[in-house]
Write a protein that holds these residues in place. Structure first.
Motif, short mmCIF file in Angstrom:
data_model
loop_
_atom_site.label_atom_id
_atom_site.label_comp_id
_atom_site.label_asym_id
_atom_site.label_seq_id
_atom_site.Cartn_x
_atom_site.Cartn_y
_atom_site.Cartn_z
N CYS A 19 -31.28 8.71 10.34
CA CYS A 19 -31.18 7.49 11.11
C CYS A 19 -31.90 7.67 12.44
CB CYS A 19 -29.70 7.15 11.35
SG CYS A 19 -29.44 5.63 12.29
N HIS A 20 -32.88 6.78 12.74
CA HIS A 20 -33.64 6.85 13.99
C HIS A 20 -33.19 5.73 14.91
CE1 HIS A 20 -36.37 9.86 12.43
NE2 HIS A 20 -36.53 9.13 11.33
N PRO A 21 -32.56 6.03 16.07
CA PRO A 21 -32.06 4.98 16.95
C PRO A 21 -33.21 4.22 17.61
CG PRO A 21 -31.83 7.11 17.99
CD PRO A 21 -32.28 7.37 16.58
N GLY A 22 -33.00 2.92 17.81
CA GLY A 22 -33.95 2.10 18.55
C GLY A 22 -33.29 1.58 19.81
N ALA A 23 -33.76 0.44 20.30
CA ALA A 23 -33.18 -0.15 21.51
C ALA A 23 -31.82 -0.76 21.17
CB ALA A 23 -34.11 -1.21 22.08
N GLN A 55 -18.77 14.58 15.13
CA GLN A 55 -19.84 14.20 16.05
C GLN A 55 -19.76 15.13 17.27
OE1 GLN A 55 -19.48 10.50 18.33
NE2 GLN A 55 -21.49 9.90 17.56
N VAL A 56 -20.92 15.69 17.69
CA VAL A 56 -20.94 16.60 18.82
C VAL A 56 -21.64 15.92 20.00
CG1 VAL A 56 -23.11 17.72 18.16
CG2 VAL A 56 -21.46 18.96 19.55
N GLY A 57 -21.08 16.12 21.19
CA GLY A 57 -21.65 15.49 22.38
C GLY A 57 -21.02 16.07 23.63
N PRO A 58 -21.07 15.35 24.74
CA PRO A 58 -20.53 15.87 26.01
C PRO A 58 -19.02 15.83 26.02
CG PRO A 58 -21.31 13.62 26.30
CD PRO A 58 -21.70 14.02 24.91
N VAL A 59 -18.44 16.61 26.92
CA VAL A 59 -17.00 16.60 27.10
C VAL A 59 -16.63 15.30 27.80
CG1 VAL A 59 -15.04 17.74 28.19
CG2 VAL A 59 -16.92 19.09 27.25
N GLU A 60 -15.74 14.52 27.16
CA GLU A 60 -15.40 13.20 27.67
C GLU A 60 -13.89 13.12 27.90
OE1 GLU A 60 -16.65 10.81 24.47
OE2 GLU A 60 -18.79 10.91 24.93
N GLY A 61 -13.52 12.31 28.86
CA GLY A 61 -12.11 11.99 29.05
C GLY A 61 -11.76 10.74 28.24
N ASP A 62 -10.51 10.32 28.29
CA ASP A 62 -10.10 9.10 27.61
C ASP A 62 -10.57 7.91 28.43
OD1 ASP A 62 -8.87 10.54 25.63
OD2 ASP A 62 -6.97 10.66 26.75
N SER A 63 -11.40 7.05 27.89
CA SER A 63 -11.93 5.89 28.60
C SER A 63 -12.14 4.77 27.60
CB SER A 63 -13.25 6.24 29.30
OG SER A 63 -14.20 6.69 28.35
N ASP A 64 -12.43 3.60 28.12
CA ASP A 64 -12.67 2.46 27.24
C ASP A 64 -13.93 2.71 26.43
OD1 ASP A 64 -10.47 1.21 28.29
OD2 ASP A 64 -11.64 0.20 29.87
N PRO A 65 -13.89 2.33 25.16
CA PRO A 65 -15.08 2.56 24.32
C PRO A 65 -16.24 1.70 24.80
CG PRO A 65 -13.45 1.21 23.17
CD PRO A 65 -12.80 1.68 24.44
N ILE A 66 -17.41 2.26 24.67
CA ILE A 66 -18.62 1.53 25.01
C ILE A 66 -19.47 1.40 23.76
CG2 ILE A 66 -18.62 2.35 27.39
CD1 ILE A 66 -20.69 4.40 26.61
N SER A 67 -20.39 0.46 23.79
CA SER A 67 -21.24 0.21 22.64
C SER A 67 -22.24 1.34 22.50
CB SER A 67 -21.99 -1.12 22.83
OG SER A 67 -22.86 -1.35 21.76
N VAL A 68 -22.29 1.93 21.29
CA VAL A 68 -23.23 3.02 21.04
C VAL A 68 -24.08 2.66 19.84
CG1 VAL A 68 -21.73 4.79 22.01
CG2 VAL A 68 -21.56 4.22 19.59
N ASN A 69 -25.21 3.28 19.73
CA ASN A 69 -26.10 3.05 18.61
C ASN A 69 -25.44 3.55 17.33
OD1 ASN A 69 -28.47 3.80 16.71
ND2 ASN A 69 -29.42 2.54 18.31
N PRO A 70 -25.57 2.80 16.23
CA PRO A 70 -24.93 3.22 14.96
C PRO A 70 -25.37 4.61 14.51
CG PRO A 70 -25.62 0.94 14.83
CD PRO A 70 -26.17 1.46 16.12
#
Length: 1332
Positions: free
Chosen positions: A701-705, A672-687
């Protein structure tokens, strides 16, 4: 903690630890004493010594060798002295710098150091410097170097500066250019010094710079020799002027070449304030306000294949990129640049250091522009788009040059849209076109794949490895990969790798990880690798294992998409890997990689741990991987502002497996490609973003709300998105894999079985191989091969006999006319065509004799006799000559008019039915200017020789002509008018209020007061349009300008008259703004009698030819876009005959028989003809032409010949003079056929080739080809006379003569004013005749 240093160490700050301290002096800009760091000792060096003296066994300042015992002492000292610094220390040394390079921090130089001094001048070159040890440049090895005034070093002597100083890269000779410009050290304005050096001080500093710039590949680099060249306080070339003092802008810079037995590195050094001018003005157009930025870079020069340029590397292209040389760096020290320029290992192109850009925040180091030759792939991330600077000229309009040579060459979608993918659209930009993928597809525009669809990769893997200490080799084993595009899973399988190598490669998940990066699942606003690279790129990895420091290099080259849209890739693995015993399992934990993006390059550096387990044994090891991905980005479109320059690849569920029974090495990763992130608590993301959705693997897969999403089958598949038809689904995982799934890929954590199972299409009979072929089964496919004696038909499956069909031209089954009238041309197979021989006309199947006598080919005072396929001419009684040119016999006592009168009367008496015109003569025996036919009543004007003036014939009853009075001619356009016209065309016809357009008076002169558009900014100019210094005004003030051109008293002063040439045979040659005259004495050049025939200010004369009938010279002008002529009689003025519909007219040929001219236009890709007065114009050819240049005519046989120097397919073609029977005459073993000539006496067609360097000839039908001379320099145009050829040469800027029979160079003429010579022609005292 390390104590930071105040400055990077200088050469004079270091000495061997065991050496004696001395006070160091060197000849720099101020020759000041050297300073030493306070008590620093690093790697065997410590401060306060010059490095030139020490214990016994060092070299003298002049570099003279000593005894073998002393040399052994040297080597021992060098080994101790040049020990590599720890990488951390090197970085700290660089980070400690905050300012630019000080002038006294250059490498030590001066004659006291053993430097040789280059002779002062404008274009000087050193004698060859014999190197004590050869150095490598690109792939070659050289033992000699040359240093030139113009900021350049080469491995061979330089051509004249006009051949390279004002031209862009690449040069056609090897070049190392720290500052290539027109430099002049005359009158004591600076000096150039150079030497070879083996002192430990110089080698030590060079080694530290190189190791700092290349910490991965040159950490142990220990140079044995260095070559230094220093340009101190040098000036730019300026035309001498009594009114303007010489510029005070002077430059200082230095180049250092450091080498060992296998590698060479170059260092370019630019001290603070060392660059005060950034470009120079070209000599040939010095008065045109155009300054060319200095070129910095490297060129390999011509390679063995003379049709292709060698690789090259360019660091600068604009003035600002030149300014950045002393403000920026690629290794962290502003003003210092490092490059890897030669190696025994493969080195496709120059490799710049890349560690400096992130080292200091105080002085960011944005990259400069990098460009490559056609044989080189991009090697780093240099681009001008990152530059952030203030342009001191901002707000001023940059005037284009007055003349642009063939500028209409921008590639557009109209002609090149076929380069885009069928799923892309093409967009035109200011400098070219780019391709962009359509909606629901992604890629770089040239390669587009459907979003959400699975992808396949096929390829081959080769390797030369040492596993531990055991060598292992494998060649072209199969690689297959399968990627689930909608969740980022990538599966890779490599078959038939020998067990020791396969087991040792298990930790190298980046081999398959490349496909994970290419097709990674994208977070919103982020893009995976394929979106940048498309399907053509190069992926280079260098992996260093720890603790053993084994090193392996992996190169993966993508070669595009096959017809099934599968990516094709080749992988090469070389180096050493640690041994892993059999039965050990390799585990790689999930990891993150940061990728840095710039134009045409992506880089990444990361470390990775892996564990080896067997039962209770668990060992942890690691490796460090450097990755560099280069590709071809479209440079014409603006950079995408939404795509960050840094992205992070998150790799989860890493899996590697090798089984002995299958001999298949497998990798699996989820990406998975995305922004440079530090170690943090996981957050809810779209499947859709983390791959946890339940869409089919062939769906997008088309994300919704929130966590809602929908599924849509990818292009080419059908279904509801949860299930899509069109590809074999995955088999549920079970522990007992059936035999039919032996090639399946298990992914344990997901309990899936992805199959690469092979179906034997050959055995099953499902293949499409036809008769006479053999089916060969492959993993996942098959191929057809034809049996011996057969080849594939168009369907690539059916095999047909390769027995050649009978040749109708050889067996006589053709239908052409008899051999004496036509020839049969075989086109392969049973096809042929027929062409009438010269002297005949028709279809080729039927040919009739051409009555040349009806075309008036003989002289008016001669009788024509037609014969089958030919004709002859015989002068009338009272005349003498060859029939094509007849002159009165002085013994008759009659004038030409009286002779023709008598002949016409005799003809009428002999043939009463004939109605010849009887000339009317005046009382002195001359022709009356007005002649009228006594029977028909038509009248016309004639010249003093009785020849009809074209366009003057009138029918009976018309108003009598006023013959004998000169007709007014249109005044040629002046420089001001041409400049104005070019700028208006450049502005699209209507300039804006802020755009400058020259103002000209009625006579075409510059108006003394010139203003900028509709603004109030005005200035005075001289008669040539140059601004008068100090006259530019501010708004509201108008300068008082004095006219510099006196007004005419009666009419405009004409252009310079023709200087009458001498009698006899001579050469005319084009040299920019003039036509030169070079007499011949026999075939020898009378150089002392050469002179300028015609001056044409503001023109660029290229093509030139001569009309022997009317003694007129014709020429093409690419600046004025015209074709003009001038008589060779005294006082004649130039006359423009074609002034429209031209872009770049080059070659020109005159047919004096038919009174016709032919020319080529490389801007329009056309060949045209017209009457000599410009009338009856007609385009003969406008297709299948790329770069038409030279053109020649054979008036006697009625043939036309021309060259096309299309680099992809150069050729020489021919046709009739009417444009019929066009065909290729020569298209093999030619490169750049610039010059072409037809010799009417020997009947040879000959050409001079600047690519092959040969002068060759052939018969008019293409047979009898032979080489006359194969060591030409750079010929442009050629003409034949007697037994000699004469050609203009761009290397020598002169006219060269070659003997036709021996091929020997016999003479050369170099004009005093040196610039390029273009066309050349021979002027005879009579019209050449030749024979059919």
């Amino acid at each position: 903690m390390w104590q930071p240093l105040s400055n990077f160490p200088r050469a004079c700050d270091w000495s061997p630890a065991e050496g004696r301290s001395q006070s160091a002096r060197w000849e720099g800009p101020q020759s000041r004493p050297a300073r030493a760091p306070a008590g620093i000792q690093v790697g065997g060096w410590r401060g306060a010594a010059s490095g030139q003296a020490g214990r016994a066994g060092t070299r003298s300042a002049a570099g003279q060798p000593r005894s073998g015992e002393s040399m052994r002492g040297d080597h021992a000292a060098r080994r101790r002295a040049l020990q590599p610094l720890p990488p951390l220390l090197l970085l700290l040394l660089l980070l400690s710098r905050a300012g630019a390079l000080h002038p006294d921090e250059l490498f030590p130089y001066g004659q006291s150091r053993g430097d040789q001094l280059l002779q002062e001048g404008d274009d000087e070159s050193s004698a060859p410097v014999k190197l004590a040890s050869p150095l490598r440049f690109y792939e070659a090895q050289f033992s000699y170097l040359y240093v030139g005034t113009n900021g350049i070093i080469s491995t061979q002597d330089f051509p004249r500066e006009t051949q390279y100083v004002d031209d862009d890269f690449p040069t056609d000779f090897p070049a190392i250019a720290p500052f290539l410009a027109d430099i002049d050290t005359s009158r004591g304005r600076g000096q150039v010094l150079y030497r070879e050096d083996t002192s430990l001080a110089v080698l030590g500093l060079a080694a530290r710079y190189v190791r700092a710039g290349f910490p991965r590949t040159a950490a142990r680099f220990t140079p044995t020799h260095a070559f230094l060249a220093t340009w101190e306080q040098v000036a730019a070339y300026e035309e001498a002027s009594s009114r303007v003092p010489p510029s005070e802008e002077l430059n200082t810079f230095q180049a250092v070449l450091a080498s060992d037995e296998s590698d060479t590195y170059a260092l370019f050094l630019y001290p603070a304030n060392g660059l005060q001018f950034f470009g120079t003005r070209p000599k040939e157009s010095y008065n045109v306000q155009l300054e060319l930025p200095a070129r910095v870079g490297f060129c390999r020069g011509e390679v063995d294949d003379s049709k292709r340029e060698g690789p090259y590397f360019s660091l600068t292209s604009t003035e600002q990129t030149v300014k950045n040389l002393y403000q920026q760096s690629n290794l962290g020290v502003p003003g210092v640049w490092a490059f890897h320029i030669g190696s025994t290992s493969p080195l496709d192109n120059i490799r710049p250091a890349t560690v400096g850009g992130d080292l200091t925040k105080a002085h960011p180091s944005p990259s400069l522009e990098q460009s490559f030759g056609p044989t080189a792939a991009p090697a780093s991330a240099y681009t001008e788009d990152d530059l952030d600077y203030y342009d001191e000229n901002e707000g001023e309009v940059e005037y284009p040059p007055v003349f642009t040579y063939n500028a209409a060459n921008k590639e557009t979608c109209e002609h090149h849209h076929g380069q885009c993918s069928q799923h892309a659209f093409c967009t035109d930009y200011a400098t070219g076109f780019c391709c962009h993928c359509q909606s629901r597809f992604y890629g770089n525009g040239k390669h587009c794949l459907p979003e959400g669809a699975p992808h396949r990769v096929n390829g081959k893997v080769s390797g030369h490895l040492r596993v531990g200490h055991t060598p292992v080799h494998f060649t072209n084993v199969d690689l297959h990969a399968y990627i689930v595009g909608n969740d980022g899973r990538a599966y890779t399988a490599i078959s038939h790798i020998p067990q020791p190598a396969a087991q040792a490669l298990l930790p190298l998940t980046p081999i398959g990880g490349l496909f994970g990066w290419l097709f990674a699942l994208q977070k919103p606003g982020w893009e995976n690798g394929f979106s940048f690279t498309g399907a053509t790129f190069t992926h280079e990895m260098e992996v260093t294992f720890y603790p053993g420091e084994e090193r392996v290099r992996i190169t993966q080259t993508a070669e595009g998409l096959d017809p099934e849209n599968y990516l094709s890739i080749k992988t090469n693995i070389q180096g050493q890997v640690p041994y892993i015993p059999a039965n050990f399992t390799v585990h790689v934990a999930p990891y993150k990689e940061t990728y840095h993006y710039s134009d045409s390059a992506v880089t990444s550096t990361s470390s990775r741990d892996y564990s080896l387990t067997l039962g209770t044994i668990n060992q942890t090891r690691s490796y460090r991987v450097y990755q560099n991905i280069t590709y071809e980005a479209c440079r014409h479109s603006p950079r995408h502002p939404a795509v960050p320059t840094t992205q992070q690849l998150n790799v989860d569920r890493v899996f590697a497996l090798y089984t002995d029974e299958e001999r298949v090495l497998r990798f699996a990763v989820t990406n998975q490609v995305g922004p440079v992130e530090g170690d943090s608590d996981p957050i809810s993301v779209n499947p859709c973003y983390d791959g946890s959705h339940t869409c089919d693997m062939r769906a997008q897969c088309h994300p919704g709300a929130g966590v809602d999403y929908t599924c849509e089958c990818a292009s080419g598949y059908q279904g509801d998105g949860r299930g899509c038809v069109g590809f074999r689904p995955c088999v549920p995982f079970t522990r007992d894999i059936p035999t039919s799934h032996r090639n399946c890929f298990t992914f344990l954590k997901e309990k899936l079985l992805v199959c690469f199972s092979d179906v034997n299409e050959c055995a099953a009979g499902s293949h499409h191989c036809g008769p006479n072929s053999v089916c060969i089964n492959l993993l996942g496919s098959y191929r057809c091969e034809c049996r011996s004696g057969y080849e594939f038909a168009d369907d690539q499956h059916t095999c047909v006999s390769i027995t050649p069909p009978p040749n109708p031209c050889e067996d006589g089954s053709h239908s052409c006319a008899p051999a004496g009238q036509a020839r049969c041309i075989h086109h392969g197979g049973s096809t042929f065509s027929c062409a009438c021989l010269p002297g005949y006309t028709g279809t080729g199947h039927q040919c009739a004799d051409v009555d040349e006598c009806s075309e008036n080919r003989c002289h008016p005072s001669a009788t024509c006799y037609n014969t089958p396929g030919s004709f002859s001419c015989q002068c009338h009684p009272g005349y003498r000559g060859d029939g094509f040119q007849c002159t009165p016999d002085p013994s008759s006592g009659l004038t030409p008019c009286e002779e023709r009168q008598r002949q016409a009367q005799a003809q009428h008496a002999a043939y009463p039915g004939s109605l010849p015109h009887v000339p009317q003569c005046d009382e002195r025996g001359g022709f009356l200017p007005l002649q009228c036919h006594g029977t028909t009543g038509f009248c016309w004007c004639v010249d003093p020789d009785g020849r009809q003036v074209p366009g003057t014939r009138t029918p009976p009853g018309s108003t009598p002509l006023r013959c004998g009075l000169p007709e007014p001619t249109q005044r040629p356009r002046t420089v001001c008018e041409r400049w104005r016209e070019n700028l208006l065309e450049h502005y699209g016809g209507t300039p804006r209020d802020d755009q400058y357009v020259p103002q000209c008076d009625d006579l075409g002169h510059f108006i003394p007061l010139q203003c900028h558009g509709k603004s109030d900014f005005c200035w005075c100019v001289d008669k040539d349009g140059r601004e008068v210094q100090g006259t530019r005004s501010q708004p509201g003030t108008t300068p008082a300008c004095i006219p510099t051109v006196a007004p005419p008293t009666f009419r405009p002063v004409p252009r310079p008259d023709v200087t009458p040439p001498s009698v006899g045979t001579f050469l005319l040659y084009a040299q920019g703004q003039q036509i030169g005259h070079l007499p011949l004495n026999g075939t020898r050049l009378q150089k002392d009698m050469a002179k300028t025939l015609l001056s044409l200010h503001g023109s660029i004369v290229v093509g030139i030819d001569y009309d022997c009938r009317e003694r007129m010279v014709y020429w093409t002008d690419v600046a004025g876009r015209t074709i003009s002529r001038a008589s060779l009689v005294p006082g004649a003025e130039p006359e423009t005959v074609v002034n429209s519909g031209l872009i770049s007219p080059e070659g020109l040929a005159i047919d004096h028989f038919r009174r016709t001219m032919y020319w080529t236009d490389s801007g329009l890709d056309k060949i045209e003809r017209a009457r000599l007065d410009g009338s009856e114009r007609k385009a003969l050819f406008h297709t299948d032409l790329v770069n038409p240049r030279a053109i020649a005519v054979d008036p006697i046989r009625g043939n036309l010949y021309w060259t096309d120097w299309n680099r992809e397919a150069p050729k020489i073609e021919t046709s009739s003079l009417e444009g019929e029977n066009r065909r290729i005459l020569v298209n093999k073993d030619i490169g750049l056929p610039n010059g072409l000539t037809f010799d009417p006496f020997s009947k040879l067609l000959c050409w001079a080739d600047a690519g092959t360097k040969k002068l060759e000839c052939t018969l008019p039908d293409g047979t009898g080809r032979r080489v006359i001379q194969n060591h030409l320099n750079y010929p442009f145009s050629i003409v034949s006379y007697a037994d000699h050829f004469y050609h203009t040469d761009w290397r020598r800027d002169g006219v060269i003569s070659v003997n036709r029979d021996s091929g020997q160079f016999t003479d050369e003429y170099l004009p005093e004013q040196r610039s390029h010579l273009y066309g050349i022609t021979a002027v005879y005292p009579y019209c050449p005749t030749g024979r059919k």
